[in-house]
Design an enzyme around this catalytic site. Structure first.
Site, mmCIF file in Angstrom:
data_model
loop_
_atom_site.group_PDB
_atom_site.id
_atom_site.type_symbol
_atom_site.label_atom_id
_atom_site.label_comp_id
_atom_site.label_asym_id
_atom_site.label_seq_id
_atom_site.Cartn_x
_atom_site.Cartn_y
_atom_site.Cartn_z
ATOM 1 N N LYS A 13 0.808 -0.886 0.189
ATOM 2 C CA LYS A 13 -0.021 0.036 -0.019
ATOM 3 C C LYS A 13 0.881 0.682 0.010
ATOM 4 C CE LYS A 13 -2.891 2.657 2.710
ATOM 5 N NZ LYS A 13 -3.996 3.414 4.134
ATOM 6 N N GLY B 221 -7.771 9.559 9.766
ATOM 7 C CA GLY B 221 -8.749 8.906 10.545
ATOM 8 C C GLY B 221 -9.471 10.210 11.638
ATOM 9 N N ALA C 256 -8.986 5.498 3.927
ATOM 10 C CA ALA C 256 -9.671 6.935 5.144
ATOM 11 C C ALA C 256 -10.369 7.994 4.873
ATOM 12 C CB ALA C 256 -8.325 8.245 4.336
ATOM 13 N N GLY C 257 -10.848 8.049 6.338
ATOM 14 C CA GLY C 257 -11.490 8.632 6.686
ATOM 15 C C GLY C 257 -13.472 8.542 6.765
ATOM 16 N N ASN D 116 -9.531 1.792 9.278
ATOM 17 C CA ASN D 116 -8.704 0.925 10.527
ATOM 18 C C ASN D 116 -8.508 1.867 12.168
ATOM 19 O OD1 ASN D 116 -6.155 -0.330 11.234
ATOM 20 N ND2 ASN D 116 -5.631 2.314 12.625
#
Length: 259
Positions: free
Chosen positions: A100, A161, A187-188, A209
């Protein structure tokens, strides 16, 4: 529409959810989240691995590599050269040649540096890596990454995050239209409804994550995300009804008996 499996670089996956390995309360909770999510790909920050950690003190001890495909990532890299060296390190450690690619532009937004990302992708693809690049929600950049030979494109939904959810669904649709490789939202995402929306837009998969690791109950959130991704995909395939400005009766009035 008939569904087809998520396929990356010729490899098929049953799950459309990719999960991370950072920010969990403990390694044990992380492992339980991996299991609850049903994910088959797990991303690991190469620069945060402790090569001296042994046994249960090592992150890798808690990742089921018989079930999960490792996806080393270049988190914390701010130049193409840094990212390429990190991928070489991942290969030397025996992690994977699937990577990644993440090349950041600054500490505040953690937005990708597009120029450096393209530069790194060009080198890594030529060296035989399977490259999954984190990028902006820009269809032009997505097309350039595809042209370089990247296996997927991974546009952000919002800053890393942040939990802000899908900030620009229109751009994600444009990215989906611009490329033939899988589009993985990265992301987000903050909660299950965000995940469902991403999948309803036609995106092929989702990488999560923080939304799981930092939830009040991470394992329960992992299970919720699994269901949301599946539901969103089913809704996309089913096809939503058109939006209308005015009401439309659920029961047609034509043919009603007049009293």
């Amino acid at each position: 529409m008939e569904d087809v499996p998520l396929t990356i670089a010729g490899r098929k996956f049953g799950s459309r959810l990719i999960i991370g390995s950072g920010k969990y309360p403990s390694f044990e909770v992380m492992k339980r989240c991996h299991e609850a999510s049903g994910a088959e790909l797990v991303t690991v920050a190469v620069r945060r691995l402790d090569p001296n950690a042994k046994g249960e003190a090592s992150l890798m001890h808690w990742i089921d590599t018989k079930r999960l495909v490792l996806l080393p990532n270049t988190a914390g890299c701010y130049t193409a050269d840094e990212a390429v060296r990190t991928c070489h390190l991942a290969e030397e450690l025996g992690l994977s040649k699937w990577v990644k690619l993440e090349v950041l532009g600054d500490d505040k937004t953690l937005y990708p540096d597009v120029e450096e990302t393209l530069k790194a992708a060009r080198v890594l693809v030529k060296e035989g890596f399977t490259v999954l690049p984190y990028t902006s929600d820009d269809p032009i950049t997505a097309r350039k990454l595809e042209d370089l030979g990247c296996a997927v494109v991974m546009p952000l939904a919002a800053p890393i995050g942040s939990g802000l959810g899908i900030r620009n669904p229109h751009n994600l649709r444009l990215v989906r239209e611009a490329v033939k490789v899988p589009v993985i939202v990265d992301a987000g995402v903050g909660t299950a409804s965000d995940a469902a929306i991403a999948m309803e837009l036609g995106c092929d998969a989702l990488l999560l994550n923080t939304a799981i690791a930092q939830a009040r109950e991470p394992v329960r959130m992992a299970a919720a995300m699994k269901k949301a991704v599946e539901a969103g995909r089913e809704a996309f395939l089913a096809g939503r009804i058109p939006r209308k400005a005015y009401a439309s009766a659920s029961s047609p009035i034509e043919g009603l008996v007049q009293s």
